[in-house]
Scaffold this active site. Structure first.
Site, mmCIF file in Angstrom:
data_model
loop_
_atom_site.group_PDB
_atom_site.id
_atom_site.type_symbol
_atom_site.label_atom_id
_atom_site.label_comp_id
_atom_site.label_asym_id
_atom_site.label_seq_id
_atom_site.Cartn_x
_atom_site.Cartn_y
_atom_site.Cartn_z
ATOM 1 N N SER A 48 0.830 -1.214 0.000
ATOM 2 C CA SER A 48 0.000 0.000 0.000
ATOM 3 C C SER A 48 0.856 1.251 0.000
ATOM 4 O O SER A 48 1.751 1.394 0.839
ATOM 5 C CB SER A 48 -0.884 0.033 1.251
ATOM 6 O OG SER A 48 -1.761 -1.051 1.254
ATOM 7 N N HIS A 79 -4.190 0.055 -4.480
ATOM 8 C CA HIS A 79 -3.637 -1.063 -5.232
ATOM 9 C C HIS A 79 -4.131 -0.973 -6.661
ATOM 10 O O HIS A 79 -5.305 -1.159 -6.933
ATOM 11 C CB HIS A 79 -4.052 -2.389 -4.602
ATOM 12 C CG HIS A 79 -3.418 -2.611 -3.275
ATOM 13 N ND1 HIS A 79 -2.157 -3.132 -3.143
ATOM 14 C CD2 HIS A 79 -3.839 -2.338 -2.032
ATOM 15 C CE1 HIS A 79 -1.850 -3.185 -1.856
ATOM 16 N NE2 HIS A 79 -2.849 -2.698 -1.157
ATOM 17 N N HIS A 101 -5.261 -9.931 -0.592
ATOM 18 C CA HIS A 101 -5.200 -10.079 0.858
ATOM 19 C C HIS A 101 -6.221 -11.093 1.341
ATOM 20 O O HIS A 101 -7.296 -11.231 0.770
ATOM 21 C CB HIS A 101 -5.496 -8.736 1.537
ATOM 22 C CG HIS A 101 -4.511 -7.661 1.219
ATOM 23 N ND1 HIS A 101 -4.660 -6.809 0.145
ATOM 24 C CD2 HIS A 101 -3.361 -7.303 1.831
ATOM 25 C CE1 HIS A 101 -3.642 -5.967 0.110
ATOM 26 N NE2 HIS A 101 -2.837 -6.243 1.113
ATOM 27 N N TYR A 103 -7.884 -10.627 3.999
ATOM 28 C CA TYR A 103 -9.039 -9.878 4.537
ATOM 29 C C TYR A 103 -10.071 -9.549 3.450
ATOM 30 O O TYR A 103 -11.193 -9.161 3.756
ATOM 31 C CB TYR A 103 -8.606 -8.611 5.289
ATOM 32 C CG TYR A 103 -7.893 -7.556 4.471
ATOM 33 C CD1 TYR A 103 -8.548 -6.791 3.524
ATOM 34 C CD2 TYR A 103 -6.540 -7.312 4.677
ATOM 35 C CE1 TYR A 103 -7.899 -5.823 2.791
ATOM 36 C CE2 TYR A 103 -5.874 -6.350 3.954
ATOM 37 C CZ TYR A 103 -6.553 -5.603 3.008
ATOM 38 O OH TYR A 103 -5.892 -4.660 2.277
ATOM 39 N N GLU A 104 -9.678 -9.707 2.196
ATOM 40 C CA GLU A 104 -10.648 -9.539 1.110
ATOM 41 C C GLU A 104 -11.493 -10.798 0.931
ATOM 42 O O GLU A 104 -12.384 -10.828 0.087
ATOM 43 C CB GLU A 104 -9.929 -9.208 -0.200
ATOM 44 C CG GLU A 104 -9.241 -7.849 -0.175
ATOM 45 C CD GLU A 104 -8.305 -7.654 -1.351
ATOM 46 O OE1 GLU A 104 -8.749 -7.120 -2.381
ATOM 47 O OE2 GLU A 104 -7.132 -8.043 -1.251
ATOM 48 N N ALA A 131 2.995 -2.180 3.777
ATOM 49 C CA ALA A 131 2.795 -1.120 4.764
ATOM 50 C C ALA A 131 2.550 -1.824 6.095
ATOM 51 O O ALA A 131 1.874 -2.851 6.127
ATOM 52 C CB ALA A 131 1.582 -0.286 4.383
ATOM 53 N N MET A 228 -0.974 -6.943 7.408
ATOM 54 C CA MET A 228 -2.038 -7.887 7.015
ATOM 55 C C MET A 228 -1.700 -8.634 5.730
ATOM 56 O O MET A 228 -2.605 -9.013 4.976
ATOM 57 C CB MET A 228 -3.360 -7.123 6.840
ATOM 58 C CG MET A 228 -3.773 -6.287 8.042
ATOM 59 S SD MET A 228 -5.215 -5.276 7.662
ATOM 60 C CE MET A 228 -5.254 -4.177 9.088
ATOM 61 N N SER A 229 -0.428 -8.831 5.476
ATOM 62 C CA SER A 229 -0.066 -9.480 4.200
ATOM 63 C C SER A 229 1.237 -10.243 4.352
ATOM 64 O O SER A 229 1.667 -10.562 5.462
ATOM 65 C CB SER A 229 0.081 -8.415 3.105
ATOM 66 O OG SER A 229 1.209 -7.597 3.354
ATOM 67 N N ASN A 252 2.702 4.027 10.280
ATOM 68 C CA ASN A 252 2.064 4.615 11.476
ATOM 69 C C ASN A 252 2.589 3.883 12.700
ATOM 70 O O ASN A 252 3.075 2.757 12.591
ATOM 71 C CB ASN A 252 0.536 4.425 11.390
ATOM 72 C CG ASN A 252 0.159 2.965 11.190
ATOM 73 O OD1 ASN A 252 0.215 2.447 10.066
ATOM 74 N ND2 ASN A 252 -0.177 2.287 12.268
ATOM 75 N N HIS A 264 -6.688 4.338 6.975
ATOM 76 C CA HIS A 264 -6.030 3.876 5.749
ATOM 77 C C HIS A 264 -5.415 5.047 4.975
ATOM 78 O O HIS A 264 -4.371 4.897 4.331
ATOM 79 C CB HIS A 264 -7.027 3.102 4.880
ATOM 80 C CG HIS A 264 -6.404 2.447 3.689
ATOM 81 N ND1 HIS A 264 -5.431 1.469 3.807
ATOM 82 C CD2 HIS A 264 -6.584 2.630 2.361
ATOM 83 C CE1 HIS A 264 -5.054 1.086 2.598
ATOM 84 N NE2 HIS A 264 -5.744 1.776 1.703
HETATM 85 N N1 HPA Z 1 -1.742 -2.584 11.613
HETATM 86 C C1 HPA Z 1 -1.929 -3.529 10.665
HETATM 87 N N2 HPA Z 1 -1.683 -3.317 9.390
HETATM 88 C C2 HPA Z 1 -1.185 -2.130 9.025
HETATM 89 C C3 HPA Z 1 -0.971 -1.107 9.949
HETATM 90 C C4 HPA Z 1 -1.265 -1.343 11.327
HETATM 91 O O1 HPA Z 1 -1.092 -0.493 12.213
HETATM 92 N N3 HPA Z 1 -0.479 -0.034 9.256
HETATM 93 C C5 HPA Z 1 -0.410 -0.425 7.959
HETATM 94 N N4 HPA Z 1 -0.841 -1.679 7.808
#
Ligand code: HPA
Length: 289
Positions: A48, A79, A101, A103-104, A131, A228-229, A252, A264
């Site tokens: 991302s 994406h 992903h 989560y999709e 990310a 998450m990947s 972050n 996001h």
């Molecule tokens: N947590 C999970 N996935 C992420 C985060 C996060 O803080 N930042 C970017 N992808």
């Protein structure tokens, strides 16, 4: 076979995309690119906010995911959903702007399928990027972290089921992130003047970000970053014998480690802010590969 066994959760519910589907996709891609096809030195997946590297590919052939046999359509903002073949630093590469992903709603084996396709195209090295939230308290948004190891808290494994042709049944995971390639990332970083952190990536299913309590738990478990990947992709890459290098962009501070709520848009903005450093790093890495 007992009723219980035949309905076991461990059985793939639909046909799992594996080696033979990857061979079909690879043949389609070779045909699409045309002659002469240059074997990629590596396959790269862009996380991302990091999709800009796709614009640096020279002599590029761009194929929307939707056209690639076996690929679903990527939907998440940030994406672009393109497979790009061409050269980076003068060397042939195959690159994915976007990924699939879990989560999709995708199965782990589908999340990892592009890695099989890159391998079927001849790429011996897999370069993952993502990310991630910074769990280590000294990490700042914009830091780049070489992944030295991971925690699979997705509790899914794309290798469950019948062994694919060419797969290792019990892949060794004592060095999932190739030490020589980690070294090469550091060498590349020094050359282009980019600072690198090193740490452990923890993969969670998402799509919710973590709670502060979960982040404190991850910290105690030894995670430095959370995302998450990547984990399913790396498991498949190791099972098929690809060497892996991976970089997290810390977009972050993980939940509870700053006063700000997560969103996001922030992830995307930070990704874009470090894009120049990330692109320089990966370009130099490919030059040295
Ligand atoms: N947590 C999970 N996935 C992420 C985060 C996060 O803080 N930042 C970017 N992808």
């Amino acid at each position: 076979m007992s009723e219980l066994h035949s309905s076991s959760d461990l059985r793939p519910k639909t046909e799992r995309p594996g080696a033979s589907q990857a061979a079909v996709a690879a043949q389609f891609i070779r045909d699409h690119v045309g002659y002469p096809f240059q074997t990629p030195v590596c396959g790269i997946v862009l996380g991302s906010g990091l999709g800009g590297l796709a614009n640096h590919i020279e002599r590029a052939t761009r194929i929307p995911f939707s056209q690639v046999p076996g690929f679903p359509t990527a939907t998440v903002a940030g994406h672009a959903g393109q497979l790009v073949l061409g050269t980076l630093a003068g060397r042939p590469v195959v690159l994915m702007a976007g990924r699939f992903h879990m989560y999709e709603g995708h199965d782990a084996s589908l999340a990892a399928f592009p890695v099989r396709v890159m391998h079927a195209l001849g790429a011996p090295v897999y370069v993952a990027s993502n990310a991630a939230g910074g769990v280590r308290r000294t990490f700042r948004p914009g830091d780049l972290m070489v992944i030295a190891d991971h925690l699979n808290l997705m509790f899914r494994n794309p290798l469950i089921g019948a062994v694919e042709t060419g797969d290792e049944r019990f892949p060794d995971m004592s060095d999932p992130y190739d030490p020589a390639l980690q070294h090469l990332l550091h060498t590349a970083a020094r050359t282009v003047g980019v600072t690198l952190q090193v740490g452990v990536y923890c993969g969670l299913l998402g799509p919710t970000y973590e709670t502060p309590a979960e982040v404190r738990m991850l910290e105690r478990l030894g995670a430095d970053a959370v995302g998450m990947s990547t984990v399913p992709e790396v498991l498949v890459a190791r099972a098929i014998g690809m060497r892996v290098a991976a970089v997290s962009c810390i977009t972050n501070k993980a939940a509870g480690l700053s006063l700000e709520p997560l969103n996001h848009a922030e992830v995307m903005e930070t990704g874009k802010a470090v894009a120049a450093d990330f692109e320089a790093l990966i370009t130099q890495f490919v030059r040295l590969l």
